[in-house]
Scaffold this motif. Structure first.
Motif, mmCIF file in Angstrom:
data_model
loop_
_atom_site.group_PDB
_atom_site.id
_atom_site.type_symbol
_atom_site.label_atom_id
_atom_site.label_comp_id
_atom_site.label_asym_id
_atom_site.label_seq_id
_atom_site.Cartn_x
_atom_site.Cartn_y
_atom_site.Cartn_z
ATOM 1 N N PRO A 134 0.811 -1.221 0.000
ATOM 2 C CA PRO A 134 0.000 0.000 0.000
ATOM 3 C C PRO A 134 0.847 1.274 0.000
ATOM 4 C CG PRO A 134 -0.914 -1.587 1.538
ATOM 5 C CD PRO A 134 0.401 -2.153 1.067
ATOM 6 N N LYS A 135 1.970 1.247 0.709
ATOM 7 C CA LYS A 135 2.840 2.427 0.738
ATOM 8 C C LYS A 135 3.438 2.694 -0.637
ATOM 9 C CE LYS A 135 4.984 3.196 4.495
ATOM 10 N NZ LYS A 135 5.892 3.140 5.660
ATOM 11 N N MET A 136 3.834 1.624 -1.338
ATOM 12 C CA MET A 136 4.341 1.791 -2.696
ATOM 13 C C MET A 136 3.217 2.227 -3.624
ATOM 14 S SD MET A 136 6.914 1.795 -4.706
ATOM 15 C CE MET A 136 8.122 1.101 -3.575
ATOM 16 N N GLY A 137 2.001 1.717 -3.375
ATOM 17 C CA GLY A 137 0.844 2.142 -4.159
ATOM 18 C C GLY A 137 0.570 3.616 -3.988
ATOM 19 N N MET A 138 0.695 4.102 -2.758
ATOM 20 C CA MET A 138 0.533 5.531 -2.502
ATOM 21 C C MET A 138 1.540 6.343 -3.307
ATOM 22 S SD MET A 138 1.136 7.627 1.065
ATOM 23 C CE MET A 138 2.919 7.356 0.901
ATOM 24 N N THR A 139 2.788 5.853 -3.344
ATOM 25 C CA THR A 139 3.836 6.543 -4.109
ATOM 26 C C THR A 139 3.506 6.528 -5.598
ATOM 27 O OG1 THR A 139 5.458 5.818 -2.467
ATOM 28 C CG2 THR A 139 6.311 6.628 -4.564
ATOM 29 N N LEU A 140 3.059 5.386 -6.106
ATOM 30 C CA LEU A 140 2.703 5.266 -7.522
ATOM 31 C C LEU A 140 1.560 6.203 -7.881
ATOM 32 C CD1 LEU A 140 2.786 3.788 -10.315
ATOM 33 C CD2 LEU A 140 1.108 2.200 -9.349
ATOM 34 N N PHE A 141 0.478 6.171 -7.099
ATOM 35 C CA PHE A 141 -0.696 7.001 -7.397
ATOM 36 C C PHE A 141 -0.356 8.487 -7.314
ATOM 37 C CE2 PHE A 141 -3.091 3.312 -5.216
ATOM 38 C CZ PHE A 141 -2.963 2.528 -6.356
ATOM 39 N N THR A 142 0.464 8.846 -6.326
ATOM 40 C CA THR A 142 0.852 10.250 -6.173
ATOM 41 C C THR A 142 1.721 10.705 -7.339
ATOM 42 O OG1 THR A 142 0.787 10.043 -3.760
ATOM 43 C CG2 THR A 142 1.994 11.921 -4.668
ATOM 44 N N PHE A 143 2.691 9.889 -7.691
ATOM 45 C CA PHE A 143 3.583 10.239 -8.803
ATOM 46 C C PHE A 143 2.811 10.311 -10.113
ATOM 47 C CE2 PHE A 143 6.793 8.938 -12.073
ATOM 48 C CZ PHE A 143 7.534 10.107 -12.024
ATOM 49 N N SER A 144 1.887 9.386 -10.315
ATOM 50 C CA SER A 144 1.067 9.391 -11.530
ATOM 51 C C SER A 144 0.236 10.673 -11.606
ATOM 52 C CB SER A 144 0.152 8.166 -11.540
ATOM 53 O OG SER A 144 -0.652 8.149 -12.696
ATOM 54 N N ASN A 145 -0.307 11.103 -10.477
ATOM 55 C CA ASN A 145 -1.065 12.357 -10.445
ATOM 56 C C ASN A 145 -0.187 13.553 -10.788
ATOM 57 O OD1 ASN A 145 -3.648 11.529 -9.917
ATOM 58 N ND2 ASN A 145 -3.562 11.868 -7.715
ATOM 59 N N ILE A 146 0.989 13.604 -10.165
ATOM 60 C CA ILE A 146 1.909 14.717 -10.424
ATOM 61 C C ILE A 146 2.323 14.745 -11.882
ATOM 62 C CG2 ILE A 146 4.221 15.617 -9.926
ATOM 63 C CD1 ILE A 146 3.865 14.616 -7.063
ATOM 64 N N LYS A 147 2.586 13.574 -12.448
ATOM 65 C CA LYS A 147 3.000 13.503 -13.853
ATOM 66 C C LYS A 147 1.863 13.928 -14.778
ATOM 67 C CE LYS A 147 5.798 12.618 -17.212
ATOM 68 N NZ LYS A 147 4.887 13.141 -18.243
ATOM 69 N N THR A 148 0.644 13.523 -14.470
ATOM 70 C CA THR A 148 -0.506 13.922 -15.288
ATOM 71 C C THR A 148 -0.733 15.421 -15.210
ATOM 72 O OG1 THR A 148 -1.539 11.758 -14.899
ATOM 73 C CG2 THR A 148 -2.967 13.513 -15.682
#
Length: 273
Positions: free
Chosen positions: A194-208
């Motif tokens: 879940p912690k890595m998922g949080m990082t993925l979702f956050t980074f994906s948002n920032i990139k978008t």
């Protein structure tokens, strides 16, 4: 204290609103030193866009509510102690295998590095590739299918001059299928924490957000690392490039593979559906 699963739900959403607010303030201030990096003039944004700022913000909020509910039922909440025990057991198993098959005396250190660095990196990279694949083909379908474009994807293209908050301005069905579902599947397929998922979702948002922010800063690390940036995606929002540059949010390999990358030398002119 928030558990990792709950943080994976609300942190990416909170970051989205904070980062978008930063870019929105930047646009409204019209700082002279930064205006040269702006892709469109303020007048263009007001004149060419076919949807109000308020409606964009409301639709993004609706998408985030759907995303939160979906994630709530997707994530399997575990007690931190259970997760810690499972992680310790995984490192122990890897240590034993390395010691048994390779006879390594420092197997525990290698196992720790494997589970804390190598595996998360592989999971993160594979998730990025899946999200790109998922979004490329659905995004392209949104343009090649007249029905999909008319009833769903055309909403996003009311923004001829993209800006940060508009990154997730979509029809609710398309927003769920394109962003929420794609990220959820990537999370499940890679088996990340879940912690890595949080990082993925956050980074994906920032990139978008970066792809729609309306600026092309040469010093922005995302612009330096990824060819798929604000300038690249801005072409897709223009009438002459609407049938190109479908790739999002990270890489451009699908555009190159299927010859849908905009050719600056060809100066093609393609009208929207």
């Amino acid at each position: 204290m928030w558990c990792d699963e709950m943080m994976a739900l609300w942190v990416p959403i909170a970051v989205y609103w904070v980062v978008c607010s930063f870019y929105e303030v930047l646009m409204r201030l019209q700082l002279h030193a930064l205006e040269k990096y702006r892709l469109h003039s303020p007048n263009d944004r007001d004149r060419r866009n076919k949807v109000s700022f308020i409606k964009v913000v409301v639709m993004v909020a609706v998408q985030h509510m759907i995303q939160f509910v979906f994630g709530y039922f997707l994530l399997d909440v575990q007690h931190p102690s259970v997760r810690e025990v499972n992680h310790y057991m995984a490192i122990t198993r890897t240590t034993r295998r390395l010691g048994a098959y390779l006879g390594l005396t420092n197997a525990n250190h290698i196992a720790w590095l494997w589970h804390h660095a190598v595996v998360p990196f592989i999971q993160f990279f594979l998730a990025m590739c899946y999200i790109d694949t998922h979004q490329y083909f659905l995004h392209r379908l949104g343009h090649t299918s007249k029905f999909m474009y008319k009833h769903f994807h055309s909403l996003h293209h009311r923004l001829y001059v993209p800006y940060a908050f508009g990154a997730l301005y979509n029809h609710v069905v398309e927003g769920f299928m394109l962003d929420t579902l794609g990220a959820g599947i990537a999370y499940e397929l890679t088996g990340m924490s879940p912690k890595m998922g949080m990082t993925l979702f956050t980074f994906s948002n920032i990139k978008t957000i970066n792809d729609h922010c309306g600026y092309n800063f040469p010093w922005d690390p995302l612009n330096l690392i990824f060819k798929n940036n604000g300038a690249y995606h801005d072409i897709h929002h223009q009438p002459y490039g609407i049938k190109t540059n479908f790739a999002q949010p990270f890489f451009t390999f699908w555009d190159r593979l299927f010859n849908t990358e905009f050719d600056q030398t060809a100066k093609r002119s393609v009208k929207p559906n």
